[in-house]
Design a protein around this motif. Structure first.
Motif, PDB file in Angstrom:
ATOM      1  N   ALA A   7       0.847  -1.193   0.000  1.00 10.77           N
ATOM      2  CA  ALA A   7       0.000   0.000   0.000  1.00 10.77           C
ATOM      3  C   ALA A   7       0.879   1.238   0.000  1.00 10.77           C
ATOM      4  N   ALA A   8       0.330   2.325  -0.516  1.00 13.00           N
ATOM      5  CA  ALA A   8       0.989   3.633  -0.491  1.00 13.00           C
ATOM      6  C   ALA A   8      -0.058   4.654  -0.068  1.00 13.00           C
ATOM      7  N   ALA A   9       0.379   5.685   0.627  1.00 12.00           N
ATOM      8  CA  ALA A   9      -0.542   6.700   1.142  1.00 12.00           C
ATOM      9  C   ALA A   9      -0.272   8.041   0.480  1.00 12.00           C
ATOM     10  N   LEU A  10      -1.326   8.741   0.135  1.00 16.85           N
ATOM     11  CA  LEU A  10      -1.231  10.062  -0.474  1.00 16.85           C
ATOM     12  C   LEU A  10      -1.295  11.121   0.618  1.00 16.85           C
ATOM     13  N   ASN A  11      -0.262  11.970   0.678  1.00 14.21           N
ATOM     14  CA  ASN A  11      -0.202  13.084   1.615  1.00 14.21           C
ATOM     15  C   ASN A  11      -0.330  14.398   0.834  1.00 14.21           C
ATOM     16  N   TYR A  12      -0.632  15.470   1.533  1.00 13.96           N
ATOM     17  CA  TYR A  12      -0.767  16.758   0.856  1.00 13.96           C
ATOM     18  C   TYR A  12       0.500  17.111   0.086  1.00 13.96           C
ATOM     19  N   ARG A  13       1.675  16.877   0.669  1.00 13.42           N
ATOM     20  CA  ARG A  13       2.936  17.222   0.005  1.00 13.42           C
ATOM     21  C   ARG A  13       3.069  16.521  -1.338  1.00 13.42           C
ATOM     22  N   ASP A  14       2.481  15.333  -1.461  1.00 12.27           N
ATOM     23  CA  ASP A  14       2.576  14.576  -2.706  1.00 12.27           C
ATOM     24  C   ASP A  14       1.849  15.265  -3.859  1.00 12.27           C
TER      25      ASP A  14
END
Length: 152
Positions: free
Chosen positions: A36-43
């Protein structure tokens, strides 16, 4: 392997699914089969080269957080075993002490390829054991966003 990357030029229009060779771990490194990978605002600012000149040249695999299973270990790597569930740490070279210019230039998905790929190679010391992290965290009501690469 498939990877979600910025390709050719810095823009959202150039965020694409690409095919890359499955990486092989070198000395002191491990390969992770990402779950899994998580999307953060910085991305969201990365595709527009939001961190300027310090960013890796293109192509760049996106995202900085994720979890994977150790499926290959390079010579001399220690602290992890095949089958361990780990999270690659955000700053791969900032392991302890005060931050400095060198340690701040090792973030995933910016200065080096990130977590949104089927496989990734990182230093063994750049991994945190998932079971240790999950004991610290308390479950909170939320809507998780899990992006399994197998469904792309």
């Amino acid at each position: 392997m498939r990877a979600f990357q910025v390709d050719q030029a810095w823009s959202m229009d150039n965020v694409k699914i690409a095919t890359r060779t499955i990486p092989t771990p070198g000395s002191g490194q491990v390969r992770l089969k990402m779950s899994a990978a998580a999307l953060n605002y910085r991305d969201l600012i990365i595709p527009m080269r939001g961190y300027g000149r310090r960013m890796q040249d293109l192509p760049l695999i996106l995202l900085s957080d994720g979890v994977g299973i150790v499926d290959a270990i390079g010579a001399g790597a220690s602290g992890v075993a095949l089958g361990d569930r780990v999270c690659p740490i955000f700053y791969q070279t900032w392991l302890a002490g005060e931050p400095n210019n060198e340690t701040m230039l090792s973030s995933l998905g910016c200065e080096q390829d990130g977590t949104m790929a089927e496989y990734m190679v990182v230093p063994a010391e750049g991994c945190a054991m998932f079971h240790r992290i999950s004991r610290i965290l308390r479950p909170q009501p939320c809507l998780p966003l899990q992006l399994p690469l197998g469904d792309l």
